[in-house]
Design a protein around this motif. Structure first.
Motif, PDB file in Angstrom:
ATOM      1  N   UNK A  34     -42.963   1.278  20.295  1.00  0.00           N
ATOM      2  CA  UNK A  34     -41.339  -0.072  20.212  1.00  0.00           C
ATOM      3  C   UNK A  34     -41.782  -1.305  20.702  1.00  0.00           C
ATOM      4  N   UNK A  35     -40.846  -1.925  20.575  1.00  0.00           N
ATOM      5  CA  UNK A  35     -41.590  -3.098  21.868  1.00  0.00           C
ATOM      6  C   UNK A  35     -41.420  -3.301  22.813  1.00  0.00           C
ATOM      7  N   UNK A  36     -40.955  -2.266  23.615  1.00  0.00           N
ATOM      8  CA  UNK A  36     -40.768  -1.916  24.809  1.00  0.00           C
ATOM      9  C   UNK A  36     -41.963  -0.846  25.205  1.00  0.00           C
ATOM     10  N   UNK A  37     -43.010  -0.770  24.551  1.00  0.00           N
ATOM     11  CA  UNK A  37     -44.279   0.520  24.323  1.00  0.00           C
ATOM     12  C   UNK A  37     -43.943   2.165  24.794  1.00  0.00           C
ATOM     13  N   UNK A  38     -42.430   2.290  24.240  1.00  0.00           N
ATOM     14  CA  UNK A  38     -41.823   3.855  23.943  1.00  0.00           C
ATOM     15  C   UNK A  38     -42.261   4.164  22.718  1.00  0.00           C
ATOM     16  N   UNK A  39     -42.116   5.625  22.428  1.00  0.00           N
ATOM     17  CA  UNK A  39     -42.532   5.918  21.459  1.00  0.00           C
ATOM     18  C   UNK A  39     -41.895   5.681  20.322  1.00  0.00           C
ATOM     19  N   UNK A  40     -42.531   5.394  18.950  1.00  0.00           N
ATOM     20  CA  UNK A  40     -41.596   4.927  17.954  1.00  0.00           C
ATOM     21  C   UNK A  40     -41.113   5.613  16.482  1.00  0.00           C
ATOM     22  N   UNK A  41     -41.043   6.979  16.858  1.00  0.00           N
ATOM     23  CA  UNK A  41     -40.371   8.061  16.089  1.00  0.00           C
ATOM     24  C   UNK A  41     -38.789   7.927  16.017  1.00  0.00           C
ATOM     25  N   UNK A  42     -38.539   7.130  17.221  1.00  0.00           N
ATOM     26  CA  UNK A  42     -36.592   6.911  17.056  1.00  0.00           C
ATOM     27  C   UNK A  42     -36.480   5.585  16.146  1.00  0.00           C
TER      28      UNK A  42
END
Length: 261
Positions: free
Chosen positions: A231-239
């Motif tokens: 994500x834009x804030x560096x979190x995992x993308x699967x959500x």
């Protein structure tokens, strides 16, 4: 059970969904709008629904204990150890316009993490797949392993987004700051953009407001080819949400700093 045990079945899912969709491509299909008044046009066709129905039926017959998350028919048993995430036609707007820049996305999650993904484009006859350790291509030009290309600087990069018009004002402004620095920016692509990044043909994909079924299958393809997707804030993308994918971690870091102000 390992990912390898599922690969033949995933291939059958792709084949069956493609055989369902292709007779309806470039025909006069009825088009429904899933969005509420005042929101972005969100088309769905009988091809979307029929392809997802075919895949759901095959999964339930073969793996009745597995969960399913699909764009058209919602979620079932999504807390299961293994969950299938399906987008029968990612790029429906291109599909209804007759352009072959769409694909069927099939992801397998194990305890919430995408462990295998496939993008199948039946009209062209291309399959991009990955298991987070490696990624492959099979299509008219043969079969090969996928690998991202290295690009250290934004000014040397090619970036894609489906459309800035899909972003809210703040996100569009943030994307504009990226666009002003890169060598080339292009619009369109949907799932194809991520596959072209994995194939080493572009460097950066930036999107917003994605759903889990828009991105889950693409994560193992990008990471299997050596890329980064968060994500834009560096979190995992699967959500889903605001997503950035890059072929080079240096580009990923530089773009994230700009997107986050």
């Amino acid at each position: 059970m390992t990912v390898i045990d599922f690969t033949a079945f995933i291939g059958r899912l792709a084949t069956s969904s493609g055989e369902t969709i292709l007779p309806m491509f470039r025909t006069s299909l009825a088009i429904d709008n899933k969005s509420t008044p005042g929101h972005e046009f969100d088309p769905v066709t009988e091809a979307d629904r029929a392809a997802e129905a075919v895949m759901r039926r095959m999964i339930k017959e073969t793996f009745p204990q597995h969960g399913i998350v699909g764009e058209e028919f919602g979620s079932e048993n999504q807390d299961a150890e293994y969950v299938w995430v399906l987008d029968p036609i990612d790029g429906t707007k291109s599909f209804i316009a007759g352009f072959p820049i769409w694909g069927t996305l099939i992801a397998l999650l194990h305890r919430g993490t995408p462990v295998y993904g496939m993008m199948h484009q039946p009209f062209i006859g291309e399959r991009f797949s990955g298991d987070s350790q490696s990624a492959t291509y099979r299509g008219p030009s043969g079969a090969r392993n996928l690998a991202v290309r290295r690009c250290a600087l934004l000014q040397d990069a090619t970036t894609y987004t489906t459309s800035p018009l899909l972003m809210n004002d703040a996100d569009r402004a943030a994307y504009g700051r990226i666009e002003s620095q890169v060598r080339l920016s292009r619009y369109g692509g949907d799932c194809y953009s991520y596959c072209m990044l994995a194939a080493g043909n572009l460097d950066l994909v930036i999107e917003t407001e994605l759903k889990p079924y828009d991105v889950a299958a693409l994560i193992p393809i990008v990471t299997g080819a050596g890329g980064v997707i968060t994500t834009w804030d560096g979190q995992p993308a699967q959500h889903g949400g605001r997503i950035i994918a890059a072929g080079d971690p240096r580009i990923h870091e530089a773009a994230m700093k700009i997107l986050n102000g």
